[in-house]
Write a protein that holds these residues in place. Structure first.
Motif, PDB file in Angstrom:
ATOM      1  N   ASP A 106       0.859  -1.170   0.000  1.00  0.00           N
ATOM      2  CA  ASP A 106       0.000   0.000   0.000  1.00  0.00           C
ATOM      3  C   ASP A 106       0.903   1.230   0.000  1.00  0.00           C
ATOM      4  O   ASP A 106       2.071   1.159   0.328  1.00  0.00           O
ATOM      5  N   GLY A 107       0.341   2.328  -0.432  1.00  0.00           N
ATOM      6  CA  GLY A 107       1.105   3.560  -0.507  1.00  0.00           C
ATOM      7  C   GLY A 107       1.099   4.123  -1.922  1.00  0.00           C
ATOM      8  O   GLY A 107       0.369   3.661  -2.795  1.00  0.00           O
ATOM      9  N   GLU A 108       1.923   5.136  -2.125  1.00  0.00           N
ATOM     10  CA  GLU A 108       1.980   5.806  -3.421  1.00  0.00           C
ATOM     11  C   GLU A 108       2.825   5.003  -4.403  1.00  0.00           C
ATOM     12  O   GLU A 108       3.751   4.301  -4.016  1.00  0.00           O
ATOM     13  N   PHE A 109       2.488   5.152  -5.683  1.00  0.00           N
ATOM     14  CA  PHE A 109       3.245   4.485  -6.735  1.00  0.00           C
ATOM     15  C   PHE A 109       3.293   5.392  -7.952  1.00  0.00           C
ATOM     16  O   PHE A 109       2.474   6.305  -8.113  1.00  0.00           O
ATOM     17  N   ALA A 110       4.267   5.164  -8.796  1.00  0.00           N
ATOM     18  CA  ALA A 110       4.386   5.857 -10.087  1.00  0.00           C
ATOM     19  C   ALA A 110       5.119   4.930 -11.031  1.00  0.00           C
ATOM     20  O   ALA A 110       6.053   4.229 -10.637  1.00  0.00           O
ATOM     21  N   ARG A 111       4.666   4.921 -12.266  1.00  0.00           N
ATOM     22  CA  ARG A 111       5.287   4.075 -13.281  1.00  0.00           C
ATOM     23  C   ARG A 111       5.241   4.812 -14.603  1.00  0.00           C
ATOM     24  O   ARG A 111       4.212   5.370 -14.979  1.00  0.00           O
ATOM     25  N   SER A 112       6.349   4.836 -15.333  1.00  0.00           N
ATOM     26  CA  SER A 112       6.420   5.515 -16.626  1.00  0.00           C
ATOM     27  C   SER A 112       6.938   4.548 -17.669  1.00  0.00           C
ATOM     28  O   SER A 112       7.843   3.749 -17.393  1.00  0.00           O
ATOM     29  N   ILE A 113       6.351   4.635 -18.865  1.00  0.00           N
ATOM     30  CA  ILE A 113       6.821   3.807 -19.978  1.00  0.00           C
ATOM     31  C   ILE A 113       6.911   4.669 -21.221  1.00  0.00           C
ATOM     32  O   ILE A 113       6.103   5.567 -21.431  1.00  0.00           O
ATOM     33  N   ALA A 114       7.918   4.395 -22.037  1.00  0.00           N
ATOM     34  CA  ALA A 114       8.085   5.109 -23.300  1.00  0.00           C
ATOM     35  C   ALA A 114       7.190   4.458 -24.349  1.00  0.00           C
ATOM     36  O   ALA A 114       7.098   3.237 -24.433  1.00  0.00           O
ATOM     37  N   LEU A 115       6.526   5.290 -25.142  1.00  0.00           N
ATOM     38  CA  LEU A 115       5.647   4.823 -26.208  1.00  0.00           C
ATOM     39  C   LEU A 115       6.210   5.275 -27.550  1.00  0.00           C
ATOM     40  O   LEU A 115       7.051   6.176 -27.604  1.00  0.00           O
ATOM     41  N   PRO A 116       5.745   4.681 -28.646  1.00  0.00           N
ATOM     42  CA  PRO A 116       6.255   5.070 -29.959  1.00  0.00           C
ATOM     43  C   PRO A 116       5.895   6.514 -30.310  1.00  0.00           C
ATOM     44  O   PRO A 116       4.963   7.095 -29.760  1.00  0.00           O
ATOM     45  N   GLU A 117       6.637   7.070 -31.241  1.00  0.00           N
ATOM     46  CA  GLU A 117       6.404   8.432 -31.725  1.00  0.00           C
ATOM     47  C   GLU A 117       5.085   8.505 -32.491  1.00  0.00           C
ATOM     48  O   GLU A 117       4.590   7.515 -32.995  1.00  0.00           O
ATOM     49  N   GLY A 118       4.537   9.724 -32.584  1.00  0.00           N
ATOM     50  CA  GLY A 118       3.408   9.977 -33.460  1.00  0.00           C
ATOM     51  C   GLY A 118       2.043   9.743 -32.875  1.00  0.00           C
ATOM     52  O   GLY A 118       1.070   9.554 -33.614  1.00  0.00           O
ATOM     53  N   LEU A 119       1.893   9.774 -31.554  1.00  0.00           N
ATOM     54  CA  LEU A 119       0.587   9.587 -30.946  1.00  0.00           C
ATOM     55  C   LEU A 119      -0.111  10.932 -30.782  1.00  0.00           C
ATOM     56  O   LEU A 119       0.520  11.953 -30.540  1.00  0.00           O
ATOM     57  N   ASP A 120      -1.423  10.924 -30.932  1.00  0.00           N
ATOM     58  CA  ASP A 120      -2.221  12.144 -30.798  1.00  0.00           C
ATOM     59  C   ASP A 120      -2.790  12.196 -29.388  1.00  0.00           C
ATOM     60  O   ASP A 120      -3.835  11.609 -29.089  1.00  0.00           O
ATOM     61  N   ALA A 121      -2.108  12.913 -28.501  1.00  0.00           N
ATOM     62  CA  ALA A 121      -2.506  12.970 -27.093  1.00  0.00           C
ATOM     63  C   ALA A 121      -3.878  13.616 -26.917  1.00  0.00           C
ATOM     64  O   ALA A 121      -4.604  13.282 -25.975  1.00  0.00           O
ATOM     65  N   ASP A 122      -4.259  14.523 -27.825  1.00  0.00           N
ATOM     66  CA  ASP A 122      -5.544  15.222 -27.687  1.00  0.00           C
ATOM     67  C   ASP A 122      -6.737  14.284 -27.882  1.00  0.00           C
ATOM     68  O   ASP A 122      -7.818  14.544 -27.361  1.00  0.00           O
ATOM     69  N   LEU A 123      -6.562  13.217 -28.629  1.00  0.00           N
ATOM     70  CA  LEU A 123      -7.662  12.276 -28.877  1.00  0.00           C
ATOM     71  C   LEU A 123      -7.593  11.040 -27.981  1.00  0.00           C
ATOM     72  O   LEU A 123      -8.370  10.109 -28.148  1.00  0.00           O
ATOM     73  N   SER A 124      -6.671  11.020 -27.042  1.00  0.00           N
ATOM     74  CA  SER A 124      -6.510   9.871 -26.153  1.00  0.00           C
ATOM     75  C   SER A 124      -7.690   9.771 -25.198  1.00  0.00           C
ATOM     76  O   SER A 124      -8.287  10.767 -24.820  1.00  0.00           O
ATOM     77  N   GLU A 125      -8.002   8.548 -24.816  1.00  0.00           N
ATOM     78  CA  GLU A 125      -9.074   8.328 -23.840  1.00  0.00           C
ATOM     79  C   GLU A 125      -8.764   7.089 -23.018  1.00  0.00           C
ATOM     80  O   GLU A 125      -8.003   6.212 -23.445  1.00  0.00           O
ATOM     81  N   ALA A 126      -9.347   7.032 -21.843  1.00  0.00           N
ATOM     82  CA  ALA A 126      -9.143   5.895 -20.945  1.00  0.00           C
ATOM     83  C   ALA A 126     -10.501   5.402 -20.460  1.00  0.00           C
ATOM     84  O   ALA A 126     -11.421   6.188 -20.231  1.00  0.00           O
ATOM     85  N   ARG A 127     -10.602   4.088 -20.321  1.00  0.00           N
ATOM     86  CA  ARG A 127     -11.817   3.454 -19.807  1.00  0.00           C
ATOM     87  C   ARG A 127     -11.421   2.534 -18.657  1.00  0.00           C
ATOM     88  O   ARG A 127     -10.308   2.038 -18.605  1.00  0.00           O
ATOM     89  N   PHE A 128     -12.373   2.283 -17.782  1.00  0.00           N
ATOM     90  CA  PHE A 128     -12.136   1.438 -16.616  1.00  0.00           C
ATOM     91  C   PHE A 128     -13.236   0.404 -16.507  1.00  0.00           C
ATOM     92  O   PHE A 128     -14.417   0.731 -16.631  1.00  0.00           O
ATOM     93  N   HIS A 129     -12.850  -0.861 -16.283  1.00  0.00           N
ATOM     94  CA  HIS A 129     -13.836  -1.924 -16.089  1.00  0.00           C
ATOM     95  C   HIS A 129     -13.176  -3.068 -15.331  1.00  0.00           C
ATOM     96  O   HIS A 129     -12.141  -3.594 -15.759  1.00  0.00           O
TER      97      HIS A 129
END
Length: 153
Positions: A106-129
């Motif tokens: 338990d506690g705080e966490f952070a994780r970062s991963i590098a993704l490929p070039e050319g992604l459109d951050a403005d159209l990004s979306e996330a869903r949860f299920h």
């Protein structure tokens, strides 16, 4: 006279077992579970897939709600931050400790991963299920593959 004295057959993997034990001594807690794994303690676990149109990231975070996770994308680096609370006391108000074995932190966490070039951050979306966050990161239109039609001459 010494023909009967033979070395014990330990098999071809004795050296690998010795090396694994040596690595466990050098890196007791922060080692790696196997060659394809991320370091122990990496949370949350993720899968990343790519299609012609988008990159999809699946974040496996059972017990978290959408309010517990912050997702950001900057310079093609996806960062996941959050906090996982300790298990609440049981119905009688008793703490769920002491533990014989405890693998859930338990506690705080952070994780970062590098993704490929050319992604459109403005159209990004996330869903949860059901404890799985699906992050859809579309590619910019100019980088999507286009089919070229062949015309008969």
């Amino acid at each position: 006279m010494f023909d009967d004295l033979r070395r014990f057959d330990t098999g071809p993997f004795q050296g690998l077992d010795w090396f694994r034990q040596l690595m466990d001594e050098v890196f007791p807690e922060g080692g790696v579970a196997d060659i394809r794994a991320v370091p122990r303690g990496s949370y949350p676990m993720i899968n990343v897939g790519r299609t012609d149109d988008a990159v999809r990231v699946y974040v496996f975070a059972a017990g978290l709600s959408p309010h517990d996770l912050e997702i950001s994308l900057q310079d093609n680096v996806l960062t996941l931050r959050g906090k996982r609370e300790a298990l609440p006391p049981d119905s009688e108000g008793e703490s769920r400790r002491p533990y014989f074995r405890r693998e859930r932190f338990d506690g705080e966490f952070a994780r970062s991963i590098a993704l490929p070039e050319g992604l459109d951050a403005d159209l990004s979306e996330a869903r949860f299920h059901d404890g799985i966050f699906e992050i859809h990161l579309p590619k910019r239109e100019e980088l999507k593959p286009r089919r070229i039609e062949i015309k008969a001459a």
